[in-house]
Design a protein around this motif. Structure first.
Motif, PDB file in Angstrom:
ATOM      1  N   LYS A  50     -13.783   4.644   4.816  1.00 37.77           N
ATOM      2  CA  LYS A  50     -12.624   3.953   5.404  1.00 37.77           C
ATOM      3  C   LYS A  50     -11.483   4.946   5.660  1.00 37.77           C
ATOM      4  O   LYS A  50     -10.995   5.593   4.732  1.00 37.77           O
TER       5      LYS A  50
ATOM      6  N   LYS B  89      -8.753   7.746  -3.127  1.00 36.32           N
ATOM      7  CA  LYS B  89      -8.724   8.484  -1.840  1.00 36.32           C
ATOM      8  C   LYS B  89      -7.294   9.001  -1.692  1.00 36.32           C
ATOM      9  O   LYS B  89      -6.385   8.244  -1.375  1.00 36.32           O
TER      10      LYS B  89
ATOM     11  N   ARG C  74       1.092  -1.531  -3.647  1.00 34.69           N
ATOM     12  CA  ARG C  74      -0.061  -1.157  -2.850  1.00 34.69           C
ATOM     13  C   ARG C  74       0.516  -0.431  -1.617  1.00 34.69           C
ATOM     14  O   ARG C  74       1.187  -1.066  -0.780  1.00 34.69           O
ATOM     15  N   ALA C  75       0.296   0.878  -1.542  1.00 35.09           N
ATOM     16  CA  ALA C  75       0.804   1.642  -0.399  1.00 35.09           C
ATOM     17  C   ALA C  75      -0.068   1.325   0.803  1.00 35.09           C
ATOM     18  O   ALA C  75      -1.038   2.004   1.094  1.00 35.09           O
ATOM     19  N   GLY C  76       0.264   0.244   1.486  1.00 35.08           N
ATOM     20  CA  GLY C  76      -0.525  -0.223   2.606  1.00 35.08           C
ATOM     21  C   GLY C  76      -0.259  -1.686   2.839  1.00 35.08           C
ATOM     22  O   GLY C  76       0.670  -2.261   2.260  1.00 35.08           O
ATOM     23  N   ALA C  77      -1.092  -2.281   3.694  1.00 31.16           N
ATOM     24  CA  ALA C  77      -0.834  -3.665   4.103  1.00 31.16           C
ATOM     25  C   ALA C  77      -1.616  -4.681   3.271  1.00 31.16           C
ATOM     26  O   ALA C  77      -1.040  -5.576   2.648  1.00 31.16           O
ATOM     27  N   GLY C  78      -2.954  -4.541   3.266  1.00 27.72           N
ATOM     28  CA  GLY C  78      -3.810  -5.530   2.595  1.00 27.72           C
ATOM     29  C   GLY C  78      -3.747  -5.357   1.089  1.00 27.72           C
ATOM     30  O   GLY C  78      -3.909  -4.252   0.585  1.00 27.72           O
TER      31      GLY C  78
ATOM     32  N   ALA D 159      -6.170   4.376   7.819  1.00 28.39           N
ATOM     33  CA  ALA D 159      -4.808   4.755   7.417  1.00 28.39           C
ATOM     34  C   ALA D 159      -4.743   6.206   6.944  1.00 28.39           C
ATOM     35  O   ALA D 159      -3.756   6.622   6.347  1.00 28.39           O
TER      36      ALA D 159
ATOM     37  N   ARG E 135      -3.671   2.781  -3.440  1.00 27.99           N
ATOM     38  CA  ARG E 135      -4.073   2.491  -2.052  1.00 27.99           C
ATOM     39  C   ARG E 135      -5.071   1.327  -2.120  1.00 27.99           C
ATOM     40  O   ARG E 135      -4.676   0.240  -2.492  1.00 27.99           O
ATOM     41  N   SER E 136      -6.361   1.579  -1.791  1.00 25.55           N
ATOM     42  CA  SER E 136      -7.330   0.481  -1.921  1.00 25.55           C
ATOM     43  C   SER E 136      -7.880   0.377  -3.342  1.00 25.55           C
ATOM     44  O   SER E 136      -8.777  -0.430  -3.598  1.00 25.55           O
TER      45      SER E 136
ATOM     46  N   ARG F 207     -11.340  -5.849   6.976  1.00 31.18           N
ATOM     47  CA  ARG F 207     -12.082  -5.838   5.720  1.00 31.18           C
ATOM     48  C   ARG F 207     -13.521  -6.266   5.975  1.00 31.18           C
ATOM     49  O   ARG F 207     -13.767  -7.150   6.787  1.00 31.18           O
TER      50      ARG F 207
ATOM     51  N   ASN G  47       1.501   1.882   7.688  1.00 35.31           N
ATOM     52  CA  ASN G  47       0.350   2.676   8.148  1.00 35.31           C
ATOM     53  C   ASN G  47      -0.299   2.074   9.412  1.00 35.31           C
ATOM     54  O   ASN G  47      -1.387   2.476   9.809  1.00 35.31           O
TER      55      ASN G  47
HETATM   56  C1  3PG Z   1      -4.341  -1.255   4.335  1.00 37.44           C
HETATM   57  O1  3PG Z   1      -4.598  -2.407   3.971  1.00 37.44           O
HETATM   58  O2  3PG Z   1      -3.173  -0.803   4.332  1.00 37.44           O
HETATM   59  C2  3PG Z   1      -5.436  -0.388   4.882  1.00 37.44           C
HETATM   60  O3  3PG Z   1      -6.661  -1.016   4.748  1.00 37.44           O
HETATM   61  C3  3PG Z   1      -5.435   1.031   4.334  1.00 37.44           C
HETATM   62  O4  3PG Z   1      -6.191   1.209   3.166  1.00 37.44           O
HETATM   63  P1  3PG Z   1      -6.262   2.646   2.422  1.00 37.44           P
HETATM   64  O5  3PG Z   1      -4.950   2.910   1.818  1.00 37.44           O
HETATM   65  O6  3PG Z   1      -7.348   2.500   1.427  1.00 37.44           O
HETATM   66  O7  3PG Z   1      -6.596   3.670   3.450  1.00 37.44           O
END
Ligand code: 3PG
Length: 303
Positions: free
Chosen positions: A269, A9, A75-79, A272, A55-56, A222, A102
């Protein structure tokens, strides 16, 4: 060094341009793999990459094994439940995330989903208002804090449960001691827990059944944290409960069919998915990689 951005994505163009500038200015090269649908394309692209931004996208053991030169994945993001941390560690690959970058985009979408559900998914039947309702924040990280603030801005009474302990330092927010209290108190509960062995399938019948009349669960976290069978059982017993999610349940089509008008999922999804969040998280990833190669900086390492 070769930095690969692999995003099923894609980021907004401005984010990719910014990443390229940072990478190239620091003497590295950028490769792009966007919109891929076949994981073999990822195996091929990652083969000679020294750094990887995702990303995911799932960074499995197979991806790690295909990446002969990989030293760092961000991982450009949190999770970061999409990264096989064991596989990375076994090969000495540093894994990082970009916490907070994000969060605002996700928090804004959550507010939108709450209003959408309160107004019957934007159909003309008489809805309800958020002002005066009780909003529960399940875990108080970067996104939870913003949702608390925005909820207060809309006149909601905000309650917080922190599964990891610690006091809530936000003004005007009530901290509750147990997760049961959060659900039994709040008209809306917004989930901010990560997906891990402790949290998977942890939100189901018991908690949802405790919610007050019209109780609405908002999930921009999630799908794995939901016990979908338990949710369906609670919804079958209670015709007033509602669920809005940015991460469609595995059984989403069945849920929508069974509980028409009460279950909503975004088409894909998108919490972000704003250019601001893409730029923040994308540029942070590029900077973290550049600093790692320049000075060995491992801030935000998660493995
Ligand atoms: C995250 O963990 O940063 C978000 O769930 C964003 O996920 P994405 O990058 O797939 O939009």
């Amino acid at each position: 060094m070769k930095v690969l951005v692999a995003t099923e994505k894609p980021f907004a163009k401005a984010a990719v341009d910014g990443i390229r500038e940072i990478v190239e200015k620091n003497g590295h090269t950028l490769a792009l793999l966007e919109n891929y649908t076949d994981v073999n394309d990822l195996y091929k692209a990652v083969a000679d990459a020294d750094a990887l931004i995702v990303r995911s996208d799932k960074v499995t053991k197979e991806v790690v094994d295909a990446a002969k030169n990989l030293k760092i994945v961000v991982r450009a993001g949190a999770g970061y439940d999409n990264l096989d941390l064991e596989a990375c560690t076994a090969k000495g690959i540093v894994a990082m995330n970009t916490p907070g970058q994000n969060s605002n985009a996700v928090a804004e979408l959550i507010m939108g989903m709450m209003i959408y559900m309160a107004r019957n998914q934007f159909t003309p039947a008489s809805g309800t208002e958020l002002a005066g309702k009780k909003l529960g924040i399940h875990a108080f990280g970067n996104i939870g804090r913003l949702v608390a603030k925005y909820g207060q801005g809309l006149g909601m009474d905000v309650y917080v449960y922190r599964p990891t302990g610690g006091t809530v330092d936000a003004p005007g927010v009530t901290q509750v001691a147990t997760v049961e209290e959060l659900y039994s108190t709040c008209n809306y509960v917004s989930l901010h827990i990560p997906a891990n062995d402790k949290t998977k399938k942890s939100i189901g019948y018991d908690l949802l059944s405790k919610m007050p009349k019209g109780g609405t669960l908002i999930n921009a976290a999630r799908k794995e944290v939901i016990d979908e069978e338990g949710l369906a059982k609670a919804f079958a017993e209670r015709t007033d409960l509602k669920y809005a999610t940015d991460v469609a349940a595995t059984t989403h089509a069945d849920l929508v069919k069974q509980f028409e008008g009460r279950v909503y999922a975004t088409p894909k999804k998108m919490g972000a998915q704003t250019s601001e969040a893409n730029i923040n998280a994308g540029l942070a990833s590029a900077n973290q990689i550049v600093n790692f190669f320049a000075t060995g900086d491992k801030t935000y390492q998660v493995n």
